[in-house]
Structure formats: C-alpha cells, structure tokens
Design a protein around this motif. Structure first.
Motif, short mmCIF file in Angstrom:
data_model
loop_
_atom_site.label_atom_id
_atom_site.label_comp_id
_atom_site.label_asym_id
_atom_site.label_seq_id
_atom_site.Cartn_x
_atom_site.Cartn_y
_atom_site.Cartn_z
N LEU A 18 0.83 -1.20 0.00
CA LEU A 18 0.00 0.00 0.00
C LEU A 18 0.86 1.25 0.00
O LEU A 18 0.65 2.17 -0.81
N ASN A 19 1.84 1.32 0.88
CA ASN A 19 2.71 2.50 0.97
C ASN A 19 3.51 2.72 -0.31
O ASN A 19 3.72 3.86 -0.73
N GLU A 35 -1.42 -1.37 -9.52
CA GLU A 35 -0.94 -2.75 -9.37
C GLU A 35 -0.54 -3.02 -7.92
O GLU A 35 -0.82 -4.08 -7.37
N TYR A 36 0.11 -2.05 -7.29
CA TYR A 36 0.54 -2.21 -5.90
C TYR A 36 -0.67 -2.22 -4.96
O TYR A 36 -0.71 -2.99 -4.00
N PHE A 37 -1.66 -1.34 -5.22
CA PHE A 37 -2.87 -1.36 -4.40
C PHE A 37 -3.58 -2.70 -4.54
O PHE A 37 -4.07 -3.25 -3.55
N ASP A 38 -3.61 -3.24 -5.76
CA ASP A 38 -4.25 -4.54 -5.96
C ASP A 38 -3.54 -5.64 -5.18
O ASP A 38 -4.19 -6.53 -4.62
N TRP A 51 -8.40 0.42 -0.53
CA TRP A 51 -9.51 0.66 -1.46
C TRP A 51 -9.63 2.16 -1.76
O TRP A 51 -9.85 2.56 -2.91
N ASN A 52 -9.50 2.98 -0.72
CA ASN A 52 -9.60 4.43 -0.90
C ASN A 52 -8.48 4.96 -1.80
O ASN A 52 -8.73 5.75 -2.72
N ASP A 53 -7.26 4.54 -1.53
CA ASP A 53 -6.13 5.04 -2.33
C ASP A 53 -6.21 4.55 -3.77
O ASP A 53 -5.85 5.29 -4.70
N LYS A 54 -6.71 3.35 -3.96
CA LYS A 54 -6.93 2.87 -5.33
C LYS A 54 -8.01 3.73 -6.00
O LYS A 54 -7.86 4.14 -7.16
N ARG A 69 -16.66 2.59 -7.13
CA ARG A 69 -16.79 1.24 -6.54
C ARG A 69 -15.75 1.04 -5.43
O ARG A 69 -16.05 0.46 -4.39
N CYS A 70 -14.53 1.54 -5.65
CA CYS A 70 -13.48 1.42 -4.63
C CYS A 70 -13.83 2.24 -3.38
O CYS A 70 -13.66 1.76 -2.26
N PHE A 71 -14.32 3.46 -3.58
CA PHE A 71 -14.71 4.28 -2.42
C PHE A 71 -15.86 3.61 -1.67
O PHE A 71 -15.87 3.59 -0.44
#
Length: 181
Positions: A18-19, A35-38, A51-54, A69-71
């Motif tokens: 995430l970071n 890709e990193y958020f996933d 999810w928020n950062d994505k 959808r992510c929010f």
C-alpha cells in the motif's frame, strides 16, 4: 531478483504494498500504483485505506465508475472514513453529480469538521450548481485551515469572479500565483 531494504518483494506485507502504491501515485505513476494497491488488497481485502487510495488513483485516471466502486468498498468497511467520503464526493463531482458530491462532503465534514479538502470540494460542487455565495463560505473555512493553499485561493477567486466581484477576486489570484508561480 528485486530486493528492497526490507527484503524480497514477495515478502512484503499488505501495508508495505500500500505504501509503495501511494509513493508511486504521488510520483504520477498511476497504473503502476494501482498494481501495488491490488497486491495490498489481495493480501488484506478488508483494509479500507487500500480501497480508498486505489479509488483516488483511478479518479486521477478518470476511471470514475471504478473509482466510485473502490470508495464504496472502503466506506462499507469503515463508514466513518472521512477521506473515503471526500474521495467519493470528488469522483461524483467529476461526473457533474454535484448534489451527490455535496452529500458525501457533508458526511466527511460530520466526521472531520476541519477537513480542508472536503471544504474546498464542497465549495466547488456548490459553485457547479451556481451557488457561488455559499461556495465562498466553504473556501473561507478551508483558508482558515490552510491560508496558503493555492487551489483554494484560485477557487475563491473564481467564485468571486462569477459573482462579478472582480476587485475582491484579484488578490486571491495574486496570492495563489505568489505561492505557486
């Protein structure tokens, strides 16, 4: 084989993924950040920040339905997440759904009354509805929190200009240019 200070990539935790995604998004590498958020979400699908950062990153790419959808997922996991409400409001505002955006900003401000980003974007949504007088009140509150935010200064100047209050608008534009030439 790629290594980092904390070891092999396959040994990273969901928070480390995430970071790294946040860092990449801040560098403008949005597709790589996603890709990193996933990867973070795959390891811990109940982490609302991932999810928020994505969602924020998808919104920057104008992939608004997917961002929303992510929010929604972040808010399902943590309904008291002011940043999630703010992000969703920003995304809805990009679609022209200013009423829906205002509802989201209101939720964010119920949770965190001094959320400068929510104040600024609520002003934008009100301006989008032609309600520049009310927008100015929200920009004023945002500027009380951060008087040197060039984006809010520009938005304040734009709303004053929309009300034909040009003499009042000019100093806001000048301040913004002085901060961010």
């Amino acid at each position: 084989e790629q290594y980092s200070v904390i070891g092999k990539q396959e040994d990273l935790t969901n928070i480390e993924w995430l970071n790294r995604g946040v860092a990449l998004a801040n560098l403008g590498k949005y597709h790589e950040a996603i890709e990193y958020f996933d990867k973070s979400i795959a390891m811990n699908p109940s982490e609302p920040r991932a999810w928020n950062d994505k969602g924020n990153t998808l919104a920057r790419l104008n992939q608004i339905p997917e961002a929303i959808r992510c929010f929604d997922k972040a808010l399902e996991l943590y309904p008291g997440y002011a940043n999630g409400w703010c992000g969703k409001g920003i995304a809805l505002g990009k679609t022209g759904n200013y009423q829906g955006a205002i509802m989201c900003f209101n939720k964010a401000l119920e949770i965190h009354p001094d959320h400068a980003e929510a104040l600024n974007h609520k002003g934008l949504a009100l301006g989008g509805l032609g309600n520049h007088q009310d927008a100015i009140r929200y920009y004023e509150r945002a500027l009380e929190i951060n008087p040197r935010d060039p984006t809010v200064l520009i938005n304040m100047g734009a709303s004053l200009s929309a009300l034909l209050r040009y003499k009042e608008a000019v100093p806001y534009f000048d301040r913004a240019v002085g901060i961010n030439p």
